[in-house]
Design a protein around this motif. Structure first.
Motif, mmCIF file in Angstrom:
data_model
loop_
_atom_site.group_PDB
_atom_site.id
_atom_site.type_symbol
_atom_site.label_atom_id
_atom_site.label_comp_id
_atom_site.label_asym_id
_atom_site.label_seq_id
_atom_site.Cartn_x
_atom_site.Cartn_y
_atom_site.Cartn_z
ATOM 1 N N PRO A 134 23.901 -20.175 31.738
ATOM 2 C CA PRO A 134 22.973 -20.366 30.719
ATOM 3 C C PRO A 134 22.472 -21.860 30.450
ATOM 4 O O PRO A 134 23.209 -22.841 29.933
ATOM 5 N N ILE B 294 8.719 -21.896 25.090
ATOM 6 C CA ILE B 294 8.112 -21.721 26.339
ATOM 7 C C ILE B 294 6.744 -22.337 26.147
ATOM 8 O O ILE B 294 6.050 -22.432 25.009
ATOM 9 N N LYS C 242 19.998 -19.371 33.858
ATOM 10 C CA LYS C 242 19.186 -18.566 33.012
ATOM 11 C C LYS C 242 18.815 -19.479 31.613
ATOM 12 O O LYS C 242 19.681 -19.881 31.130
ATOM 13 N N ILE D 101 17.640 -20.028 28.018
ATOM 14 C CA ILE D 101 17.554 -19.388 26.728
ATOM 15 C C ILE D 101 16.589 -20.169 25.792
ATOM 16 O O ILE D 101 16.933 -21.326 25.603
ATOM 17 N N PRO D 102 15.296 -19.851 25.597
ATOM 18 C CA PRO D 102 14.344 -20.669 25.036
ATOM 19 C C PRO D 102 14.477 -20.799 23.417
ATOM 20 O O PRO D 102 15.223 -19.884 23.018
ATOM 21 N N GLY D 103 13.939 -21.469 22.691
ATOM 22 C CA GLY D 103 14.059 -21.987 21.230
ATOM 23 C C GLY D 103 15.060 -22.853 21.001
ATOM 24 O O GLY D 103 15.336 -22.906 19.782
ATOM 25 N N TYR D 104 15.635 -23.561 22.012
ATOM 26 C CA TYR D 104 16.639 -24.614 21.298
ATOM 27 C C TYR D 104 15.818 -25.795 21.203
ATOM 28 O O TYR D 104 15.585 -26.720 22.276
ATOM 29 N N THR E 24 17.953 -31.471 18.673
ATOM 30 C CA THR E 24 19.598 -31.531 19.121
ATOM 31 C C THR E 24 20.292 -30.156 19.022
ATOM 32 O O THR E 24 21.176 -30.093 19.154
ATOM 33 N N GLU E 25 19.463 -28.973 18.725
ATOM 34 C CA GLU E 25 20.046 -27.824 18.808
ATOM 35 C C GLU E 25 20.730 -27.309 20.175
ATOM 36 O O GLU E 25 21.768 -26.945 19.893
ATOM 37 N N GLU F 79 22.281 -29.449 21.694
ATOM 38 C CA GLU F 79 23.567 -30.254 21.892
ATOM 39 C C GLU F 79 24.584 -29.257 21.110
ATOM 40 O O GLU F 79 25.816 -29.226 21.818
ATOM 41 N N MET F 80 24.472 -29.070 20.073
ATOM 42 C CA MET F 80 25.229 -28.161 19.191
ATOM 43 C C MET F 80 25.570 -26.841 19.966
ATOM 44 O O MET F 80 26.878 -26.553 19.878
ATOM 45 N N ARG G 82 29.270 -25.724 21.259
ATOM 46 C CA ARG G 82 29.763 -24.235 20.661
ATOM 47 C C ARG G 82 30.264 -23.567 21.960
ATOM 48 O O ARG G 82 31.097 -22.708 22.000
ATOM 49 N N GLU H 51 28.034 -21.740 23.876
ATOM 50 C CA GLU H 51 26.964 -20.876 24.269
ATOM 51 C C GLU H 51 26.312 -21.252 25.402
ATOM 52 O O GLU H 51 25.589 -20.315 26.168
ATOM 53 N N ILE H 52 26.040 -22.255 25.301
ATOM 54 C CA ILE H 52 25.147 -22.822 26.494
ATOM 55 C C ILE H 52 25.741 -23.863 27.502
ATOM 56 O O ILE H 52 26.652 -24.490 27.279
ATOM 57 N N LEU I 44 31.413 -25.222 14.078
ATOM 58 C CA LEU I 44 30.926 -24.826 15.744
ATOM 59 C C LEU I 44 31.301 -23.212 15.630
ATOM 60 O O LEU I 44 30.986 -22.328 16.498
ATOM 61 N N PRO J 208 7.998 -18.009 20.035
ATOM 62 C CA PRO J 208 9.045 -19.148 20.732
ATOM 63 C C PRO J 208 9.936 -18.628 21.834
ATOM 64 O O PRO J 208 10.122 -19.233 22.893
ATOM 65 N N GLY K 14 5.649 -17.935 24.268
ATOM 66 C CA GLY K 14 4.501 -19.071 24.229
ATOM 67 C C GLY K 14 3.207 -18.451 23.921
ATOM 68 O O GLY K 14 2.319 -19.346 23.766
ATOM 69 N N VAL L 136 25.109 -35.616 16.059
ATOM 70 C CA VAL L 136 24.249 -34.411 16.267
ATOM 71 C C VAL L 136 23.681 -34.259 14.655
ATOM 72 O O VAL L 136 24.375 -33.720 13.834
ATOM 73 N N ASP M 223 14.210 -16.150 15.426
ATOM 74 C CA ASP M 223 14.843 -17.074 16.351
ATOM 75 C C ASP M 223 16.241 -16.748 16.875
ATOM 76 O O ASP M 223 16.575 -16.578 18.091
ATOM 77 N N LYS N 30 17.706 -15.431 20.663
ATOM 78 C CA LYS N 30 18.887 -15.916 21.162
ATOM 79 C C LYS N 30 20.137 -15.408 21.539
ATOM 80 O O LYS N 30 20.598 -15.344 22.435
ATOM 81 N N LEU O 135 22.029 -14.024 24.977
ATOM 82 C CA LEU O 135 23.154 -14.687 25.315
ATOM 83 C C LEU O 135 24.330 -13.382 25.137
ATOM 84 O O LEU O 135 24.883 -13.465 26.144
#
Lengths: 320, 497
Positions: free
Chosen positions: A141, A147, A167, A169-172, A175-176, A178-179, A183, A185-186, B140, B186, B189, B327, B452, B456, B460
């Motif tokens: 991920p 997009i 894969k 995952i769009p929408g980040y 700095t999202e 990085e979080m 966590r 998940e990515i 987190l 999002p 596009g 962050v 959003d 996601k 995931l």
């Protein structure tokens, strides 16, 4: 050519600018990288041009398109310049209707720095090296911005060039991602090296591949390109990375004003005070000027049909 | 925790005249940027950066944080007086603030907003000091699945804010949700309902929507009925009493004040939810926990206290991930982070080992700035309330210009003015026919967060994201909290019978 060399050697038309204000359009909201560079350079440009003021005009929206369109539509009197994401080149290559002008026709003033990209992997992830990523059995991920955005396109293009099993995952945005990596998940992202540096320094992630720049001890993407097609795609990302923080003026500005702006911009970026200030702000200065920047833009826009096809698929813009 | 270190930092702030002077200068500047619609704290920090450049890092950081932390204290004033929010998160204050002004209680509403902002900032800061050891696991623990359920929790408040008719409330809420879909999808596009207008790619601007739905209809109503905003016969006086009463209200509703301060600080601490969500969720909580929920929206002081405490406490909340993880939790904090780096402070995990003194100093500065903001504006607050007695025909042009300016400046797009007028007409019809307006804003603000995070979470984890521990906990909390509300409502109705 000879005419150009003679003219570029000319000095700044200080009388023209003496009682005038120059607008510096920033295609994002106040704050952030583009705004910071414009405010930094604007102050020195004012001094070098002997202008009354250089006014920063934030015109955000639609992923830099609104600001860039406004710049292109402005009067070509040498009193308006602007900065926006070089990723709009992807927009032109894919005939995005939001781009209402031809980037080749803009008058290029210069660029303050490049924005080399890198693959950043979270320390929470089982992938540790580029070889792990190249041999990954299950999709890994990766985060992506929206997009259609330039950073999403970079990720898709790099994955396409190196055959990465990722894969997205769009929408980040911002700095999202990085979080999300913290966590767990990515697993990773393709991002600007300078933006990710503090994240890596903090021990949350590692650079495992550099694209369009060099990072000590980190392999370069071009070394993993197995065929010509892959090399062409990586070269495109590299060209875009090299352009980075560009500044342009509207098409067809008179040669006198053009030379004034280019000379003043160059003098500003060579000013030791600006360099010291930029260092303090953590903003690199690796400038290029005038025609060199124009050449870089034209080179990035001249893509063979097969690369164009890949870009169109990679950007994946939906139907309006 | 180094208790001595915490108090040494406080003494360092109070005992250094230079630091106190900087806070004194920063507070009115921050409140000004909050009070003028469309400017906001983010622009304030950007414009202040050249002035702090070259300062001692701590002094510069104190100036910026003090300025940024009181923006919403100033933003409440135009919300209460004219229904024009200074910043997005101040919009929730309109719902009860403006009706209070109409009842001739502008001073009390401003007093409550000032008091709530100050207390919110201080309690928020103290809460942060207390939770600091748990910061990392708490922050987190919130990912897309939890965001989805938090947004859903907020959207369910539509039911509480619907007034007399649930059907009307849901219709308006769904209209807000529908407008939230105007943007670039999002996930794909694709342009959604943008009609090829570039300015709609980023969605309907929240400030413009709030101004259209709340401020313009109020001005139309004032123009047609005549008189002043305060619809009372009494003569305008310099009413410090009213302001004092408002401040007293904050303390007499101490339970609500503490709860919304903590909720605000908590939401601020989790990057990604945003300040608008914090104030509306706290407003919803005020309705949910009120003994007289039917009074909310008609000028109840709880409706001013809840969003105003949340607005200021969330600023401290979002400071923590910015300082400790490097962050930033919001775009405002991203700019502040850049300014800290420029000043020579290096936020990030190493700060916990080497720079705790800096962290305590900044949290104290934030709390002190909040207190100073209250004191500074306490004396002039009654003057603001005079404005509510100004004749409508003198006031309307001024407020109309302020409204247009706010709408334009928030996104620098003239097209927003067209959206403003269109939504103004819709807002006017809603007001005229007694349709509740807050559900619209809730749908518009929380819709994109829900959409959003849903996409996601599905990408995931697939549908099993609903079974994640955080998600189950939030669903349980939502059910419990709404059950208590309806149980109390049924109980009250029985008592009345």
């Amino acid at each position: 050519m000879v005419t150009y060399v003679l003219l570029s050697a000319s000095t700044i038309d200080i009388n023209y600018y003496a009682d005038k204000s120059v607008s510096y359009i920033v295609a994002t909201d106040a704050g952030g990288g583009y705004d910071a560079y414009a405010r930094l350079i604007g102050g020195y440009l004012e001094e070098k041009l002997n202008a009354e003021h250089v006014i920063i005009r934030n015109i955000p929206g639609a992923g830099h398109y609104i600001g860039a369109n406004t710049l292109a539509r402005s009067d070509p009197d040498g009193l308006t310049i602007g900065t926006f994401n070089a990723g709009l080149i992807y927009g032109q290559l894919t005939n995005n209707p939001a781009l209402q002008f031809d980037l080749r026709e803009l008058t290029w003033i210069g660029k303050a720095a490049g924005e080399p990209r890198a693959v950043i992997i979270s320390t929470n992830c089982s992938i540790k090296t580029i070889h792990d990523l190249l041999n990954a059995q299950d999709p890994v991920p990766f985060s992506g911005a929206g997009i259609g955005s330039a950073s999403y396109a970079d990720t898709r293009l790099l994955s396409e060039a190196l055959g990465l099993n990722i894969k997205i995952i769009p929408g980040y945005g911002g700095t999202e991602s990085e979080m999300a990596m913290m966590r767990g998940e990515i697993c990773g992202q393709v991002g600007s090296t300078s933006s990710a540096q503090s994240f890596v320094d903090a021990g949350y992630g590692n650079f495992i591949l550099s694209v369009g720049g060099t990072i000590s001890g980190v392999p370069n993407a071009i070394d993993f390109a197995v065929d010509n097609r892959a090399k062409q795609i990586i070269q495109l990302i590299t060209d875009m990375a090299e352009l980075g923080r560009i500044t342009a003026a509207p098409p067809n500005i008179p040669i006198k004003q053009l030379n004034s702006l280019r000379t003043a911009y160059e003098n500003a970026l060579k000013d030791p005070r600006l360099i010291a200030e930029a260092r303090r702000m953590g903003r690199p200065i690796e400038p290029a000027y005038g025609e060199n920047v124009a050449d870089l833009v034209i080179s990035a826009l001249n893509q063979p049909p097969e690369t164009l096809e890949i870009i169109k698929n990679a950007i994946g813009l939906g139907d309006p | 925790m180094d208790i001595l270190g915490i108090f040494e930092a406080l003494i360092q702030v109070i005992g250094t005249p230079n630091h106190m002077l900087l806070i004194l200068i920063a507070v009115p500047v921050g409140m000004f940027f909050g009070a003028i619609p469309g400017l906001g704290g983010k622009l304030g920090v950007v414009l202040a950066i050249p002035f702090v450049f070259g300062m001692d890092p701590i002094a510069g950081a104190i100036f910026l944080i003090s300025m940024h932390s009181v923006v919403h204290t100033g933003g409440a004033i135009p919300s209460i007086l004219f229904g024009v929010p200074g910043t997005g998160p101040d919009a929730a204050t309109i719902v009860d603030g403006l009706p209070m002004t109409r009842k001739g209680e502008a001073g009390r509403a401003i007093g409550a907003a000032l008091g709530a902002s100050g207390v919110g900032g201080v309690i928020g800061g103290l809460f942060l000091i207390a939770v600091m050891p748990l910061l990392r696991p708490v922050v987190l623990a919130f990912g897309p699945a939890e965001f989805f359920f938090l947004a859903l929790f907020g959207i369910m408040f539509i039911a509480l804010l619907s007034g007399d008719s649930l059907v009307k409330g849901l219709t308006v809420g769904l209209f807000g949700l529908m407008l939230a879909f105007i943007n670039l999808d999002p996930q794909t596009g694709a342009q959604r309902y943008t009609f090829d207008f570039l300015f709609l790619w980023d969605g309907i601007d929240i400030i413009t929507a709030v101004l259209g739905i709340f401020a313009l209809p109020e001005m139309i109503a004032l123009g047609t009925t005549g008189g002043s905003i305060a619809q009372v016969q009494e003569k305008a006086t310099y009413g410090i009493k009213g302001v004092l009463k408002g401040v007293h209200d904050v303390f007499s509703h101490w339970g609500l004040t503490i709860r919304t301060s903590i909720i605000g600080a908590f939401i601020g601490m989790i990057p990604g939810l945003g300040g608008d969500a914090a104030s509306w969720i706290c407003y919803g909580h005020a309705v949910q926990s009120s003994k007289n929920p039917e009074q909310l929206g008609k000028g109840a002081v709880e409706g001013v206290i809840a969003p105003e405490t949340a607005n200021n406490s969330k600023e401290g909340g979002s400071l923590l991930p910015t300082l400790f993880f490097g962050v930033p939790g919001s775009s405002g904090m991203a700019i502040l982070l850049g300014a800290f780096v420029m000043l020579g402070l290096q936020p990030g995990p190493s700060l916990a080992l080497t720079g705790m003194e800096t962290v305590w100093t900044l949290i104290w500065a934030l709390m002190i700035a909040n207190i100073i903001a209250v004191v500074m504006f306490f004396a002039i607050a009654p003057c603001f309330s005079y404005l509510s007695y100004v004749r409508g025909n003198l006031l309307i042009p001024f407020v109309f210009i302020l409204t247009c300016l706010g709408s334009y400046l928030s996104h620098r797009a003239w097209e927003n003015l067209i959206v403003l007028i269109l939504l103004g007409v819709i807002g006017h019809l809603m007001k005229k026919h007694h349709w509740p307006r807050p559900p619209f804003v809730i749908g518009l603000i929380l819709g994109p967060i829900m959409e959003d995070s849903f996409h996601k979470a599905m990408a995931l984890w697939g549908p099993s994201f609903v079974l994640r521990p955080g998600a189950i906990t939030l669903v349980a909390l939502t059910i419990i909290s709404f059950s208590i509300y309806f149980w109390r409502k049924v109980d009250t109705n029985n008592e009345i019978k």
